[in-house]
Scaffold this motif. Structure first.
Motif, PDB file in Angstrom:
ATOM      1  N   LYS A 323       0.870  -1.200  -0.086  1.00  0.00           N
ATOM      2  CA  LYS A 323      -0.007   0.025   0.099  1.00  0.00           C
ATOM      3  C   LYS A 323       0.804   1.305  -0.045  1.00  0.00           C
ATOM      4  N   SER A 324       0.425   2.190  -0.874  1.00  0.00           N
ATOM      5  CA  SER A 324       1.338   3.438  -1.009  1.00  0.00           C
ATOM      6  C   SER A 324       0.294   4.637  -1.227  1.00  0.00           C
ATOM      7  N   PHE A 325       0.685   5.779  -0.769  1.00  0.00           N
ATOM      8  CA  PHE A 325      -0.059   6.886  -1.090  1.00  0.00           C
ATOM      9  C   PHE A 325       1.012   7.777  -1.549  1.00  0.00           C
ATOM     10  N   GLY A 326       0.664   8.061  -3.048  1.00  0.00           N
ATOM     11  CA  GLY A 326       1.587   8.930  -3.924  1.00  0.00           C
ATOM     12  C   GLY A 326       3.064   8.152  -3.797  1.00  0.00           C
ATOM     13  N   THR A 356      -3.820   2.762   8.473  1.00  0.00           N
ATOM     14  CA  THR A 356      -4.039   2.216   7.090  1.00  0.00           C
ATOM     15  C   THR A 356      -4.263   0.786   7.195  1.00  0.00           C
ATOM     16  N   ASP A 368      -3.328  -2.037  -2.535  1.00  0.00           N
ATOM     17  CA  ASP A 368      -2.797  -1.887  -3.852  1.00  0.00           C
ATOM     18  C   ASP A 368      -2.678  -3.018  -4.711  1.00  0.00           C
TER      19      ASP A 368
END
Length: 621
Positions: A323-326, A356, A368
């Protein structure tokens, strides 16, 4: 020296009496924790001490020479700028530092900023702003605020709380009043704050649920109970012992008062109603006895005796989660198979991905990539960190009835009303509106809703925030007996130490680490690791510094420091000579001799440090 006196104050909201005829004082050096069940009036009392609220009767007298700073649960600011908020008492200084920081960030690429920076340096010198700038950066950095250019309006509630805490500490008050200062801080920030307050000369009055914090910072406990206050000179462990003694004595006194009340009641009834000259003192004494005989000493403890569902062979499997944010990677290829009875604590800096992760495993947020495979019999109970968002206008009992009218506890069907009573919501309070509940009472109601689902996989995200110590102890006992899976995110070290068996450690840019042991074991291992790596770190650092020192000259600030050091060293030598003369003057006052000796030792220590720094700078000059 007395800082603040509370004289016979009372406070009510409608028919609800919070406290009555309360009297106590706060003096120099006192570090006081205010404890009591949710809704007992702790926050209201802090507001009255801070002058934000007023009592219905009685008064709070503050020494005119004493400065006070106050951190409320949800601080508000008149400005959107961090530095200006922290230095709210000196707006001109705040604007100067902000402008300096702005042009400093632009100086390399903008000649005009470099030119302006030279002018601002002179102004910073005149205002002695360097000291304030470094202190602001240090305190905010320790509390987890690195970006001083961000707007306060864009911050989360937790970030605003940290800015408010920095503001209170930067004011350097004689007395600081703190309402839940550890809420929203990560574990390292809490440990820093704990050491800061414990070593500070400030007097402190605070509300906190953190038992280690109470144990290590406070030297007095003031308990709000049954609308009265009780003081205990000691830390939290001492308080628990003496509270138990007080309650035993109070119960014995109540029994004596009940027996005396029966005797006096018979005497009152035998007296002629029209006789106005009968012993008035005995009638007054009767009213006092009546009050003692009917005092409510029932324990305000929450009952968490709620059954869980059976758990099948398969609990929960996580496979290669990402999982990434940007550009920020929070979860990197993480896999884990949960087993029956797993008790896992999750730790890491704020923003490292803990919440998260919880949302992904409960299906509230998609990963993701990777797979979350939940067993058919697994039932989540998810106590979220966000403040409960109950529908406005609903009554307490309606919130519970939305989930179920009845719930099975053992072989018994229990009504929503009875369940609320077991959760320390009195029958009358059950028909109050949720809007009128305190933050802690809302949390307790939220916890009840979660447990009513009879989960066998409990996920608790910061469960200790805003819960009172009595509810926390009961929750710990329940979780200690809980047979299902337990996952806890918490900054409460005591809570984690008692309940978890291993940790998921979140570190930015690294894979999630599965550490075998509780929080204290983890901290010990980190300390050993730092000690083992220290020689190499120092050696490498020394090599790096030597290379740097060989190739650079003094900066503007270092030149200024070098010049000041010469003057300071001269003054310290004069101070040492003066103290030595006083000590051989023949003075017989023991207190004066001790004081002079301490001043001499401090001056010598300061001189050693400044001479060492002078030598370092002289090599670059």
């Amino acid at each position: 020296m007395n800082y603040l006196s509370v004289d016979s104050i009372s406070k009510s909201f409608g028919e609800r009496v919070l406290f009555e005829n309360v009297t106590f004082g706060i003096g120099q050096g006192q570090k006081v924790a205010l404890v009591g069940v949710n809704g007992s009036g702790k926050t209201t009392l802090l507001k009255i001490l801070a002058g934000v609220d007023v009592p219905d009767k009685g008064e709070v007298v503050v020494n005119n020479e004493v400065s006070i700073a106050y951190l409320e649960q949800q601080p508000e600011f008149e400005t959107d700028h961090v530095i200006e908020a922290v230095l709210s008492g000196n707006k001109e200084l705040a604007k100067l530092i902000e402008e300096y920081e702005y042009h400093l960030s632009k100086a390399e690429s903008d000649p005009k900023s470099m030119e302006r920076l030279t002018e601002l340096m002179s102004k910073m010198d005149e205002a002695d702003a360097w000291t304030f700038e470094s202190q602001i950066k240090e305190i905010l950095g320790k509390l987890g605020i690195e970006d001083l250019s961000q707007n306060i309006s864009s911050m989360s509630g937790g970030q605003k709380k940290r800015v408010g805490l920095a503001k209170a500490l930067m004011e350097k008050p004689d007395l600081v009043i703190l309402d839940e200062p550890t809420n929203h801080l990560d574990l390292e920030a809490i440990e820093w704050l704990e050491k800061y307050l414990a070593s500070s000369q400030m007097a402190i009055v605070m509300v906190t649920h953190d038992r280690y914090f109470l144990e290590n910072v406070t030297n007095e406990i003031i308990e709000l109970d049954n609308q009265q206050v009780y003081s205990y000179s000691g830390n939290y462990s001492y308080f628990l012992d003496k509270k138990a003694e007080r309650e035993t004595i109070a119960q014995s006194e109540k029994e004596k008062a009940r027996n005396l009340y029966k005797t006096e009641l018979e005497w009152i009834r035998r007296q002629p109603k029209a006789r106005g000259t009968k012993a008035k003192y005995r009638i007054d004494a009767f009213e006092d006895t009546k009050k003692k005989a009917h005092v409510n000493l029932s324990k305000s403890e929450v009952n968490l005796d709620i059954e869980q569902r059976r758990q099948g062979g398969k609990v929960l499997e996580l496979e290669h989660l990402n999982k990434s944010f940007g550009d920020k990677k929070l979860i990197n290829d993480f896999s884990y198979t949960f087993k029956k009875g797993d008790r896992i604590g999750i730790i890491g800096h704020n923003g490292s991905g803990k919440s998260t992760f919880l949302k992904i495993i409960t299906g509230k947020l998609a990963a993701d990539s990777g797979k979350v495979d939940k067993g058919q019999s697994t039932v989540f109970g998810y106590y979220e960190q966000a403040e409960p968002n109950f529908k406005s206008g609903m009554k307490v009992i309606e919130v519970v009835q939305e989930v179920a009218e009845f719930i099975s506890i053992g072989k018994e069907e229990v009504s929503a009303s009875r369940l609320l009573t077991q959760f320390n919501f009195a029958p009358k309070a059950q028909y109050d509106y949720v809007d009128n509940l305190s933050g802690g009472e809302k949390r307790r109601l939220q916890l009840l809703k979660v447990l009513m689902g009879r989960p066998n996989f409990l996920i608790l995200d910061e469960p200790t925030n805003d819960l009172d110590l009595i509810t926390l102890r009961t929750l710990e006992e329940f979780l200690h007996q809980f047979q299902g899976c337990l996952v806890i995110v918490s900054h409460d070290r005591y809570f984690m130490d008692r309940l978890v068996q291993h940790l998921f450690v979140f570190e930015e840019g690294k894979a999630i680490k599965d550490f075998p042991g509780n929080y204290s074991v983890y901290r010990e291992s980190k300390a050993v690791e730092r000690k083992e790596n220290k020689p190499d770190v120092i050696e490498n650092k020394d090599k790096t510094e030597k290379v740097k020192d060989a190739t650079r000259k003094l900066t503007y600030n270092e030149k200024r420091e070098f010049e000041q050091l010469e003057s300071e060293i001269e003054k310290l030598n004069e101070k040492i000579a003066e103290m030595e003369q006083l000590l051989i003057s023949g003075e017989t006052d023991h207190a004066k001799l001790i004081s002079w000796g301490e001043e001499l030792d401090k001056a010598k220590s300061d001189l050693d440090a400044k001479e060492l720094r002078w030598l370092e700078l002289s090599e670059l000059n």
